[in-house]
Design a protein around this motif. Structure first.
Motif, mmCIF file in Angstrom:
data_model
loop_
_atom_site.group_PDB
_atom_site.id
_atom_site.type_symbol
_atom_site.label_atom_id
_atom_site.label_comp_id
_atom_site.label_asym_id
_atom_site.label_seq_id
_atom_site.Cartn_x
_atom_site.Cartn_y
_atom_site.Cartn_z
ATOM 1 N N MET A 74 153.589 -34.183 21.531
ATOM 2 C CA MET A 74 154.751 -35.067 21.602
ATOM 3 C C MET A 74 154.732 -35.795 22.935
ATOM 4 S SD MET A 74 156.680 -35.093 18.946
ATOM 5 C CE MET A 74 156.322 -34.340 17.352
ATOM 6 N N PRO A 75 155.090 -37.081 22.896
ATOM 7 C CA PRO A 75 155.373 -37.925 21.731
ATOM 8 C C PRO A 75 154.115 -38.121 20.876
ATOM 9 C CG PRO A 75 156.199 -38.906 23.765
ATOM 10 C CD PRO A 75 155.281 -37.796 24.171
ATOM 11 N N PRO A 76 154.274 -38.398 19.581
ATOM 12 C CA PRO A 76 153.110 -38.599 18.704
ATOM 13 C C PRO A 76 152.236 -39.744 19.203
ATOM 14 C CG PRO A 76 155.139 -38.398 17.429
ATOM 15 C CD PRO A 76 155.550 -38.529 18.861
ATOM 16 N N PRO A 77 150.932 -39.664 19.015
ATOM 17 C CA PRO A 77 150.019 -40.716 19.507
ATOM 18 C C PRO A 77 150.371 -42.114 19.009
ATOM 19 C CG PRO A 77 148.782 -38.775 18.879
ATOM 20 C CD PRO A 77 150.198 -38.520 18.450
ATOM 21 N N HIS A 78 150.889 -42.226 17.773
ATOM 22 C CA HIS A 78 151.143 -43.570 17.231
ATOM 23 C C HIS A 78 152.269 -44.295 17.958
ATOM 24 C CE1 HIS A 78 154.946 -42.652 15.160
ATOM 25 N NE2 HIS A 78 154.418 -41.464 14.875
ATOM 26 N N THR A 79 153.061 -43.564 18.748
ATOM 27 C CA THR A 79 154.131 -44.217 19.499
ATOM 28 C C THR A 79 153.639 -44.859 20.782
ATOM 29 O OG1 THR A 79 154.699 -42.216 20.766
ATOM 30 C CG2 THR A 79 155.765 -42.516 18.602
ATOM 31 N N HIS A 80 152.421 -44.486 21.211
ATOM 32 C CA HIS A 80 151.843 -44.985 22.470
ATOM 33 C C HIS A 80 152.772 -44.695 23.652
ATOM 34 C CE1 HIS A 80 148.798 -46.992 20.075
ATOM 35 N NE2 HIS A 80 149.746 -47.571 19.360
ATOM 36 N N LYS A 81 153.407 -43.515 23.628
ATOM 37 C CA LYS A 81 154.347 -43.123 24.674
ATOM 38 C C LYS A 81 153.904 -41.845 25.392
ATOM 39 C CE LYS A 81 157.711 -46.206 24.044
ATOM 40 N NZ LYS A 81 158.228 -47.083 25.113
ATOM 41 N N GLN A 82 152.594 -41.585 25.409
ATOM 42 C CA GLN A 82 152.121 -40.353 26.033
ATOM 43 C C GLN A 82 152.551 -40.294 27.505
ATOM 44 O OE1 GLN A 82 150.256 -41.824 23.488
ATOM 45 N NE2 GLN A 82 151.079 -40.055 22.377
ATOM 46 N N LEU A 83 152.935 -39.101 27.923
ATOM 47 C CA LEU A 83 153.427 -38.918 29.282
ATOM 48 C C LEU A 83 152.280 -38.800 30.272
ATOM 49 C CD1 LEU A 83 156.295 -36.327 28.696
ATOM 50 C CD2 LEU A 83 156.361 -38.818 28.525
ATOM 51 N N THR A 84 152.510 -39.267 31.474
ATOM 52 C CA THR A 84 151.529 -39.120 32.543
ATOM 53 C C THR A 84 151.606 -37.707 33.111
ATOM 54 O OG1 THR A 84 153.047 -39.799 34.297
ATOM 55 C CG2 THR A 84 151.855 -41.551 33.131
ATOM 56 N N ALA A 85 150.599 -37.345 33.876
ATOM 57 C CA ALA A 85 150.587 -36.029 34.514
ATOM 58 C C ALA A 85 151.786 -35.861 35.440
ATOM 59 C CB ALA A 85 149.288 -35.830 35.283
ATOM 60 N N ALA A 86 152.156 -36.934 36.142
ATOM 61 C CA ALA A 86 153.302 -36.870 37.054
ATOM 62 C C ALA A 86 154.610 -36.669 36.282
ATOM 63 C CB ALA A 86 153.369 -38.140 37.898
ATOM 64 N N GLN A 87 154.753 -37.337 35.143
ATOM 65 C CA GLN A 87 155.963 -37.178 34.339
ATOM 66 C C GLN A 87 156.059 -35.765 33.772
ATOM 67 O OE1 GLN A 87 155.194 -40.503 31.686
ATOM 68 N NE2 GLN A 87 156.865 -41.683 32.599
#
Length: 287
Positions: free
Chosen positions: A93-106
């Motif tokens: 999460m978030p699913p890959p299709h949302t293109h909202k992957q979190l950064t390491a810092a987040q």
């Protein structure tokens, strides 16, 4: 302080705070969740997935069949932490299709927040106002300086040297009046060698009619003020009275609560005055 906002113009941008600093939900976590999670796990029940709500603690802390979304103080036992770190495309999460992957810092911000007890905050307007203790920092001349210098040093940064006097007066003049300083104003500031020359220079600009005009410009932009309709024949509108009212309110230092109430309530106030914008009047006693 009257000119606290000038700190934004006079000091460098502050970097990330030290890693042991407390995480604040509204400042650090809510923006991450709002961008990446709330579309599916927020206020909108119709759009909510898996009946999981993360924008309030009642939803985030609620125990589910085998897991709990967020377990305060324990990231490893929190399903949210597990899912945002999963390498399984069906689980992450978030699913890959949302293109909202979190950064390491987040991700690290969320981990620290959960480890610190996952304290939620209401919308800032519903949070009580607290006066924090002023940090003890060598070289700070005002409380505003102390807070900024403390944050700068905790971020491992070093403030730049103070700007020279021509630069200082130019910054202040542009910030408070929207205009560059005149030659006479610059010469007067350079000639003033007293300890409080800077403060006196700021006060002079605050007392200038141009101050109200510059502050009103920003407010009127937000209020979408215009002297013409802007459409069709672009006919003139007789709106200048409101413009002048706002300018006068800023120049008279009208308290913000009255500035807001008088605009919203207008002639519905008890005994309203035609130009109810004098800071010497009390709401409900004008006229």
């Amino acid at each position: 302080m009257k000119y606290a906002f000038l700190a934004l113009f006079l000091l460098p941008v502050v970097g990330r705070a030290a890693t042991d600093a407390p995480i604040q939900f509204n400042r650090d976590v809510r923006p991450i969740l709002a961008d990446a999670c709330f579309a599916c796990h927020g206020f909108d029940a119709k759009a909510r997935k898996a009946r999981l709500r993360l924008d309030v603690p009642e939803g985030a802390f609620a125990k589910r069949k085998r897991t709990v979304p967020i377990k305060p103080g324990d990231p490893q036992a929190s399903a949210v932490w597990t899912r945002i770190n999963s390498e399984d495309e069906e689980e992450v999460m978030p699913p890959p299709h949302t293109h909202k992957q979190l950064t390491a810092a987040q991700k690290e911000t969320i981990r620290r927040w959960i480890a610190q007890g996952a304290p939620y905050q209401k919308h800032w307007s519903f949070e009580p106002i607290n006066r924090p203790a002023v940090p003890s920092v060598a070289g700070a001349r005002t409380p505003i300086d102390a807070f900024i210098l403390d944050r700068v040093r905790r971020a491992g940064l070093t403030p730049r040297p103070e700007a020279n006097r021509p630069t200082l007066i130019r910054r202040v003049s542009l910030a408070l009046t929207g205009l560059p300083p005149t030659v006479t104003e610059v010469d007067a500031f350079l000639a003033d060698t007293s300890e409080h020359a800077y403060e006196r220079m700021v006060e002079r600009y605050l007392a200038s009619p141009r101050f109200g005009e510059e502050m009103a410009r920003h407010w009127l932009d937000v209020a979408r003020y215009a002297d013409t309709h802007g459409l069709h024949l672009d006919n003139e509108r007789r709106m200048w009275a409101y413009r002048d009212w706002v300018v006068k309110a800023f120049n008279e230092n009208l308290p913000f609560d009255r500035f807001t109430v008088w605009q919203l309530a207008g002639d519905l106030l008890p005994n309203p005055a035609l130009l109810q914008n004098s800071s010497k009047r009390q709401v409900g006693k004008a006229g």
